[in-house]
Design an enzyme around this catalytic site. Sequence first.
Site, PDB file in Angstrom:
ATOM      1  N   ARG A 174       5.561  -1.037  -6.278  1.00  0.00           N
ATOM      2  CA  ARG A 174       4.574  -2.115  -6.481  1.00  0.00           C
ATOM      3  C   ARG A 174       4.097  -2.131  -7.927  1.00  0.00           C
ATOM      4  O   ARG A 174       4.023  -3.182  -8.572  1.00  0.00           O
ATOM      5  CB  ARG A 174       3.380  -1.917  -5.538  1.00  0.00           C
ATOM      6  CG  ARG A 174       2.297  -2.998  -5.603  1.00  0.00           C
ATOM      7  CD  ARG A 174       1.161  -2.611  -4.648  1.00  0.00           C
ATOM      8  NE  ARG A 174       0.165  -3.654  -4.466  1.00  0.00           N
ATOM      9  CZ  ARG A 174      -0.984  -3.744  -5.171  1.00  0.00           C
ATOM     10  NH1 ARG A 174      -1.242  -2.851  -6.114  1.00  0.00           N
ATOM     11  NH2 ARG A 174      -1.848  -4.707  -4.927  1.00  0.00           N
ATOM     12  N   HIS A 186      -3.174 -10.990  -8.909  1.00  0.00           N
ATOM     13  CA  HIS A 186      -3.613 -11.806  -7.764  1.00  0.00           C
ATOM     14  C   HIS A 186      -3.592 -13.295  -8.087  1.00  0.00           C
ATOM     15  O   HIS A 186      -4.442 -14.053  -7.627  1.00  0.00           O
ATOM     16  CB  HIS A 186      -4.989 -11.346  -7.262  1.00  0.00           C
ATOM     17  CG  HIS A 186      -4.957  -9.947  -6.731  1.00  0.00           C
ATOM     18  ND1 HIS A 186      -4.336  -9.622  -5.540  1.00  0.00           N
ATOM     19  CD2 HIS A 186      -5.420  -8.779  -7.243  1.00  0.00           C
ATOM     20  CE1 HIS A 186      -4.430  -8.315  -5.346  1.00  0.00           C
ATOM     21  NE2 HIS A 186      -5.072  -7.786  -6.365  1.00  0.00           N
ATOM     22  N   GLN A 195      -0.475 -10.244  -0.583  1.00  0.00           N
ATOM     23  CA  GLN A 195      -1.663  -9.760  -1.288  1.00  0.00           C
ATOM     24  C   GLN A 195      -1.500  -9.759  -2.810  1.00  0.00           C
ATOM     25  O   GLN A 195      -2.444 -10.013  -3.555  1.00  0.00           O
ATOM     26  CB  GLN A 195      -1.997  -8.340  -0.793  1.00  0.00           C
ATOM     27  CG  GLN A 195      -3.300  -7.773  -1.319  1.00  0.00           C
ATOM     28  CD  GLN A 195      -3.106  -6.385  -1.901  1.00  0.00           C
ATOM     29  OE1 GLN A 195      -2.297  -6.187  -2.794  1.00  0.00           O
ATOM     30  NE2 GLN A 195      -3.853  -5.440  -1.376  1.00  0.00           N
TER      31      GLN A 195
END
Length: 304
Positions: free
Chosen positions: A115, A196, A245
């Site tokens: 990630r 985000h 997310q």
Amino acid sequence: MSKTVYMFPGQGAQYIGMGKDFYDNIPVCKKIFEVASDASGLDIPKLCFEENEQINITEYTQIAMLTVEAAIFEALEISGKKPQATAGLSLGEYGALIASKVMEPGEAFRVVRQRGIFMQEAVPTGGAMSAILGLDAAKIEEICEKTDGIVSIANYNCPGQIVITGEEAAVAKAAEGCKEAGAKRAVPLKVSGPFHSAMLRGAGEKLGKVLETAKVSEFAIPYVANVTADYVTDAADVKPLLTKQVSSPVRWQQTIERLIADGFDEFVEIGPGHTLSGFMRKINRDVKTVGIEKLEDLKAYVGE
């Protein structure tokens, strides 16, 4: 009888030396660092404890932070303390999943290492984030929608503190619009990318491929997701939510409000810094908030 939530912070609170007292004094915590090193191919004790510049680079920050959070959680586990729910902000969601027994630490470390790499690689030039202070969320949403370019809300942190994210020019224009609409301040954040935001969708898609092979278990403890600010009850929903997310807003304020509405009255922040505890004071001062960052904090909490 208190109903307790374990909550785990995201990146930004990292520092050299975090978690060292747990590593030095509690064998299960040291073991967690070893598991993280094996899963990531990095020397995690060196990354966390020795002076280096990597600690503040996303691809290293994420695995370092999660290791410390998992180590402190393990120390709490052997003390006999248990939460009745978990939640984590952004990266911290993986700490919450470990605490809810959905992911084994080694599996979470493997995923989070990737990630961090994907988010670092996906960082486009011309991305930015800015904290908007003292303006209503609905107004900020409206301003973002009216602004040309890519700009949206990244984090609903607490009343009076919302973070916007996206293209640098669009974020700057939206920030000006927020100030004109009555925001007290608009503070550009020193971050390495527009996290985000829709600009990170590619990183989320790559992460989704990694998650396909990740082992997840059913929830032993309820957990509230960032994307929905709602409980996840089916383990099959975990991977799609973690994928989404990366490029979706973190609904932290809504998450905490949901838990308080359900009768949770003790919130324990596990990991470096006091970011989430600070948000708690602005969301609801009537609930108990505890921070466990150092070994002495743990001892005070478990009554040693």
